[in-house]
Scaffold this active site. Structure first.
Site, PDB file in Angstrom:
ATOM      1  N   ASP A  92      -5.853   5.743   1.926  1.00  0.00           N
ATOM      2  CA  ASP A  92      -6.019   4.366   1.474  1.00  0.00           C
ATOM      3  C   ASP A  92      -7.484   3.947   1.619  1.00  0.00           C
ATOM      4  O   ASP A  92      -8.144   4.274   2.613  1.00  0.00           O
ATOM      5  CB  ASP A  92      -5.140   3.441   2.324  1.00  0.00           C
ATOM      6  CG  ASP A  92      -4.962   2.096   1.659  1.00  0.00           C
ATOM      7  OD1 ASP A  92      -3.842   1.792   1.236  1.00  0.00           O
ATOM      8  OD2 ASP A  92      -5.963   1.341   1.530  1.00  0.00           O
ATOM      9  N   HIS A 135       0.831  -1.206   0.000  1.00  0.00           N
ATOM     10  CA  HIS A 135       0.000   0.000   0.000  1.00  0.00           C
ATOM     11  C   HIS A 135       0.870   1.262   0.000  1.00  0.00           C
ATOM     12  O   HIS A 135       0.545   2.240  -0.655  1.00  0.00           O
ATOM     13  CB  HIS A 135      -0.912   0.009   1.233  1.00  0.00           C
ATOM     14  CG  HIS A 135      -1.909  -1.119   1.233  1.00  0.00           C
ATOM     15  ND1 HIS A 135      -3.249  -0.933   1.027  1.00  0.00           N
ATOM     16  CD2 HIS A 135      -1.743  -2.452   1.391  1.00  0.00           C
ATOM     17  CE1 HIS A 135      -3.872  -2.096   1.064  1.00  0.00           C
ATOM     18  NE2 HIS A 135      -2.979  -3.037   1.294  1.00  0.00           N
TER      19      HIS A 135
END
Ligand code: UDX
Length: 485
Positions: free
Chosen positions: A121, A19
């Protein structure tokens, strides 16, 4: 506080390699557009990045900030349990820490403008609550493929239709209730957490809620491209005001850096130190002769699984470069112990490293195939490099990605749910010898499409420009920042 119109964007990745890395690429791309960037990591990851990556050299225009994740310093953060711990605790510990950070950013006079946009995110949707308090717009960045995200949007439907939990043990039963993927997905291709006996399973329920919360953002960024996932991206558009498909980000970043003669073209290890020696080893190998083997940054394997893979690789008689992270193997055995149990000299065709410069490895002419866990970053990097894959997915999005690779794009084989030396050996030979021409043709075609997308008139570049303009309009439409809580 007055604003001068230079957008200041806060980047908030989920605390894991798969990520952080695409978020860093995105931040680098947007800082080329003149934006100010504040990149927020957990304290633990911030220290790891400082240790393994020269951030000031590589990201001279960013400001890095770190906030505590709420766990004591000796908490184990290197495995999947940490991810679950973090899911459970982030609203309690991380959310207030993010609020504190935004207060301090607001009070900072120089060198940055007050932030007007947060790119968070897509599995940290709590961030939007905090951003709203500061009148900062939130755009979510989901690091998955469009096919996978579309599947996640149907998790509730899968439960309603009685597909999940599975009613029997037949994992090959087709899934028919996901529009556009009828007869593509089988039960075994659904995200790993669907293999639960309980519809109330906390992880399943977490992803249902988190996926639906994504639509609260002002838009959605995806690390994919219309040229390859156009139909799924269009379908996702029904849930969002704006979808910005701007991938493959690593290739887009490299192209922008090349054009701007930036020194920063390397991928860097981010959370691990790269072992670049393997590139020299690859230089000595014939074209397309080496299989690259890596299972990303999160999954763990048992000693037995490692042994089956090892035998399969050795028996295939192909050269291989295998990434075995220090924390890959569960239990006390190390790869050294496992190798010692084997006949000596049998590893002469293989090289094992603890972390590789993966993007460079995949682009190396000696690489002919990739045995991968089908993480989305790895899949994209392989697509861009035109390297066909053997997929061995373990969890989450990986099961869907591997099905796309084998069934839709036809650039690899799906080995999911097996770990047997004879199957490994057979698939390696199929990939590197028997089906090589066919696989290479599809892989080259897909690589061309991926590269087209990041050309100046390609879809990802066009979408990036829209994203840039939309973020600019956020900073010009707001003239005051205040805390409303
Ligand atoms: C996780 C999930 O597993 C993945 O499915 C999801 O899409 C993102 O989060 P991870 O398991 O780490 O990520 O896999 P992946 O998405 O493939 O990301 C791994 C990254 O680490 C890649 O960008 C790869 O280039 C990099 N890497 C991996 C290295 O640089 N060196 C290595 O030796 C191994």
């Amino acid at each position: 506080m007055e604003k001068t119109g230079v957008p200041h964007v806060i980047f908030l990745p989920f605390p894991a390699q798969g990520h952080i890395k695409p978020m860093l690429n995105l931040a680098e791309i947007l800082s080329h557009a003149g934006f100010q960037a504040t990149f927020v990591n957990t304290e633990h990851n911030h220290h790891r990045i400082l240790h393994n990556t020269d951030i000031h050299d590589r990201f001279p225009k960013f400001q890095f900030k770190s906030i505590p994740d709420g766990f004591p310093s000796d908490h184990l953060r290197s495995d999947l349990l940490y991810i679950r711990d973090f899911f459970r605790s982030c609203r309690v510990a991380f959310k207030p820490a993010l609020r504190e950070l935004l207060i301090s950013l607001k009070e900072e006079k120089e060198p940055c403008q007050p932030p007007t946009c947060m790119i968070a995110d897509g599995i940290m949707c709590f961030a939007i609550d905090v951003a709203e308090e500061f009148e900062i717009s939130t755009i979510f960045f989901r690091t998955f493929s469009a096919h996978c995200l579309w599947t996640y949007f149907h998790l509730s439907k899968l439960i309603e239709e009685g597909e999940v939990p599975f009613q029997d043990e037949n994992l090959d039963k087709p899934i028919l209730c996901i529009p556009g993927l009828e007869n593509v997905l089988r039960r075994r291709d659904l995200p790993g957490f669907c293999r639960t006996e309980n519809a109330d399973d906390p992880i399943l329920q977490f992803f249902i809620k988190e996926t639906s919360a994504l639509t609260r953002g002002t838009g959605l960024i995806l690390n994919t491209m219309n040229e390859i996932e156009g139909l799924m991206i269009t379908r996702l558009g029904s849930f969002f005001n704006k979808v910005y498909a701007i991938g493959p980000l690593h290739a887009l970043k490299s192209r922008i850096n090349e054009n701007s003669s930036s020194s920063s073209t390397s991928s860097d290890g981010i959370l691990w130190k790269e072992d670049k020696k393997c590139l020299k080893w690859l230089d000595s190998k014939p074209s397309r002769s080496v299989l690259y083997v890596s299972f990303g940054s999160l999954i763990n394997l048992s000693g037995e699984q490692i042994l089956e893979l090892l035998h399969g690789l050795v028996n295939s008689e192909k050269s291989f470069l295998w990434v075995i992270r220090p924390d890959l193997i569960v239990g006390d055995a190390t790869i050294g112990d496992i190798l010692k149990e084997q006949e000596t000299g049998r590893l002469e065709r293989g090289l094992i490293v603890s972390w590789a410069p993966q993007e460079e490895v995949l682009l190396h002419p000696a690489i002919g195939g990739f045995l991968t866990h089908s993480g989305w970053n790895s899949t994209l990097e392989s697509i861009v490099a035109g390297v066909p894959m053997i997929c061995w997915p373990q969890m989450a999005d990986q099961q869907v990605n591997s099905r796309c690779v084998s069934e839709i794009w036809k650039i690899g084989f799906d080995m999911k749910d097996t770990c047997d030396r004879s199957i490994v050996e057979k698939l390696v030979r199929e990939l590197m010898d028997n089906n090589r021409e066919e696989m290479m043709e599809s892989a080259n075609k897909l690589a061309r499409l991926a590269r087209d997308s990041i050309e100046e008139d390609g879809s990802s570049c066009i979408n990036l420009e829209k994203l840039i303009q939309d973020i600019k309009s956020m900073s010009s439409s707001l003239t005051q920042v205040h805390i409303s809580g």
